[in-house]
Design a protein around this motif. Structure first.
Motif, mmCIF file in Angstrom:
data_model
loop_
_atom_site.group_PDB
_atom_site.id
_atom_site.type_symbol
_atom_site.label_atom_id
_atom_site.label_comp_id
_atom_site.label_asym_id
_atom_site.label_seq_id
_atom_site.Cartn_x
_atom_site.Cartn_y
_atom_site.Cartn_z
ATOM 1 N N SER A 27 0.859 -1.176 0.000
ATOM 2 C CA SER A 27 0.000 0.000 0.000
ATOM 3 C C SER A 27 0.900 1.233 0.000
ATOM 4 O O SER A 27 1.853 1.317 0.769
ATOM 5 C CB SER A 27 -0.880 -0.007 1.251
ATOM 6 N N PHE A 28 0.590 2.183 -0.881
ATOM 7 C CA PHE A 28 1.318 3.451 -0.912
ATOM 8 C C PHE A 28 0.310 4.586 -1.013
ATOM 9 O O PHE A 28 -0.528 4.602 -1.909
ATOM 10 C CB PHE A 28 2.278 3.518 -2.105
ATOM 11 N N GLU A 29 0.390 5.515 -0.086
ATOM 12 C CA GLU A 29 -0.492 6.680 -0.092
ATOM 13 C C GLU A 29 0.353 7.939 -0.227
ATOM 14 O O GLU A 29 1.198 8.210 0.624
ATOM 15 C CB GLU A 29 -1.287 6.764 1.206
ATOM 16 N N ASN A 30 0.117 8.700 -1.288
ATOM 17 C CA ASN A 30 0.761 9.986 -1.482
ATOM 18 C C ASN A 30 -0.140 11.031 -0.830
ATOM 19 O O ASN A 30 -1.013 11.605 -1.472
ATOM 20 C CB ASN A 30 0.980 10.266 -2.966
ATOM 21 N N ILE A 31 0.044 11.238 0.437
ATOM 22 C CA ILE A 31 -0.817 12.125 1.226
ATOM 23 C C ILE A 31 -0.629 13.578 0.806
ATOM 24 O O ILE A 31 -1.585 14.350 0.763
ATOM 25 C CB ILE A 31 -0.540 11.929 2.734
ATOM 26 N N LEU A 32 0.584 13.932 0.437
ATOM 27 C CA LEU A 32 0.879 15.305 0.022
ATOM 28 C C LEU A 32 0.024 15.717 -1.168
ATOM 29 O O LEU A 32 -0.595 16.776 -1.156
ATOM 30 C CB LEU A 32 2.365 15.440 -0.332
ATOM 31 N N SER A 33 -0.057 14.879 -2.186
ATOM 32 C CA SER A 33 -0.844 15.252 -3.374
ATOM 33 C C SER A 33 -2.343 15.138 -3.110
ATOM 34 O O SER A 33 -3.133 15.867 -3.709
ATOM 35 C CB SER A 33 -0.445 14.407 -4.585
ATOM 36 N N GLN A 34 -2.767 14.265 -2.196
ATOM 37 C CA GLN A 34 -4.191 14.172 -1.856
ATOM 38 C C GLN A 34 -4.668 15.460 -1.200
ATOM 39 O O GLN A 34 -5.800 15.892 -1.412
ATOM 40 C CB GLN A 34 -4.441 12.991 -0.913
ATOM 41 N N ARG A 35 -3.792 16.064 -0.401
ATOM 42 C CA ARG A 35 -4.117 17.333 0.276
ATOM 43 C C ARG A 35 -3.956 18.514 -0.671
ATOM 44 O O ARG A 35 -4.360 19.620 -0.346
ATOM 45 C CB ARG A 35 -3.175 17.547 1.462
ATOM 46 N N LYS A 75 9.498 17.994 8.038
ATOM 47 C CA LYS A 75 10.154 18.356 9.303
ATOM 48 C C LYS A 75 9.614 19.660 9.884
ATOM 49 O O LYS A 75 9.466 19.788 11.088
ATOM 50 C CB LYS A 75 11.666 18.485 9.103
ATOM 51 N N ASP A 76 9.320 20.612 9.009
ATOM 52 C CA ASP A 76 8.881 21.933 9.487
ATOM 53 C C ASP A 76 7.460 21.913 10.040
ATOM 54 O O ASP A 76 7.195 22.385 11.130
ATOM 55 C CB ASP A 76 8.966 22.964 8.355
ATOM 56 N N SER A 77 6.522 21.344 9.271
ATOM 57 C CA SER A 77 5.113 21.437 9.639
ATOM 58 C C SER A 77 4.539 20.158 10.249
ATOM 59 O O SER A 77 3.406 20.156 10.705
ATOM 60 C CB SER A 77 4.281 21.798 8.407
ATOM 61 N N GLU A 78 5.294 19.070 10.223
ATOM 62 C CA GLU A 78 4.827 17.763 10.709
ATOM 63 C C GLU A 78 3.692 17.200 9.859
ATOM 64 O O GLU A 78 3.025 16.259 10.262
ATOM 65 C CB GLU A 78 4.387 17.821 12.184
ATOM 66 N N ASP A 79 3.433 17.784 8.685
ATOM 67 C CA ASP A 79 2.408 17.260 7.784
ATOM 68 C C ASP A 79 2.900 15.968 7.148
ATOM 69 O O ASP A 79 4.057 15.883 6.726
ATOM 70 C CB ASP A 79 2.091 18.268 6.667
ATOM 71 N N ALA A 80 2.007 14.993 7.058
ATOM 72 C CA ALA A 80 2.367 13.716 6.444
ATOM 73 C C ALA A 80 2.586 13.902 4.948
ATOM 74 O O ALA A 80 1.834 14.628 4.283
ATOM 75 C CB ALA A 80 1.277 12.689 6.692
ATOM 76 N N LEU A 81 3.614 13.247 4.403
ATOM 77 C CA LEU A 81 3.907 13.300 2.974
ATOM 78 C C LEU A 81 3.452 12.024 2.281
ATOM 79 O O LEU A 81 2.760 12.068 1.282
ATOM 80 C CB LEU A 81 5.404 13.523 2.738
ATOM 81 N N PHE A 82 3.889 10.879 2.832
ATOM 82 C CA PHE A 82 3.461 9.601 2.269
ATOM 83 C C PHE A 82 3.535 8.513 3.327
ATOM 84 O O PHE A 82 4.191 8.655 4.356
ATOM 85 C CB PHE A 82 4.270 9.205 1.021
ATOM 86 N N LEU A 83 2.845 7.413 3.022
ATOM 87 C CA LEU A 83 2.859 6.225 3.868
ATOM 88 C C LEU A 83 2.966 5.010 2.957
ATOM 89 O O LEU A 83 2.179 4.861 2.032
ATOM 90 C CB LEU A 83 1.583 6.140 4.709
#
Length: 166
Positions: A27-35, A75-83
């Motif tokens: 499973s790969f989730e590109n959370i950055l592009s989803q947001r 690192k700066d915002s702690e926002d998830a990028l991918f899983l």
């Protein structure tokens, strides 16, 4: 004629063959592009590895399972990028390993053989998912095994303290 050293007959030759390796689950989730995020990011990557081994119905065959969890945050915002989560399996034919050494053998030597394939898959998936390829650092499977044994011993000791004597 070669001379045999004492005890050489008792020592059996260790044989190990990788019969097959495969991805059981990925499973790969590109959370950055989803947001809809973009811009400069400083990734902080966390890698978790769990190993398991079990005997198969065929004599001297074992299944070794590596469960990998890779998460990346900015690192700066702690926002998830991918899983990325993956379950990778190797089926091995193992002979000549003494019974008391089989468990560490399966959870150290077999994953060492599997790791280059796991690394390649992680690199390809992160690249194909829109990120720079992630090349995993080498994993010290001996230390990983020791940590798991220590964790199990600590859990067993804690359980003994919680259970009153009958």
């Amino acid at each position: 004629m070669a001379e045999e050293t004492p005890g050489a007959q008792d020592q059996q030759q260790i044989k190990m063959n990788a019969l097959t390796q495969f991805v059981r689950d990925l499973s790969f989730e590109n959370i950055l592009s989803q947001r809809g995020g973009s811009g400069e990011v400083q990734p902080d990557v966390q890698v978790g590895v769990n190993l398991d081994a079990k005997k198969r119905s065929t004599e001297n065959q074992y299944e070794v399972i590596a469960k990998l969890s890779v998460s990346s945050k900015n690192k700066d915002s702690e926002d998830a990028l991918f899983l990325l989560e993956m379950e990778y399996v190797g089926v091995f034919h193992v002979e000549g390993v003494p019974e008391d050494q089989l468990h560490p053998f399966l959870l150290i030597e077999c994953p060492r053989m599997m790791f280059p394939f796991i690394r390649r898959i992680v690199s390809d998936v992160t690249r194909d998912g829109g990120f720079p390829p992630l090349n995993l650092e080498n994993i010290d499977f001996v230390q990983l095994y020791r940590n798991e044994i220590a964790r199990r011993q600590a859990a067993a000791e804690a359980e003994k303290k919680e259970t009153p004597d009958a």
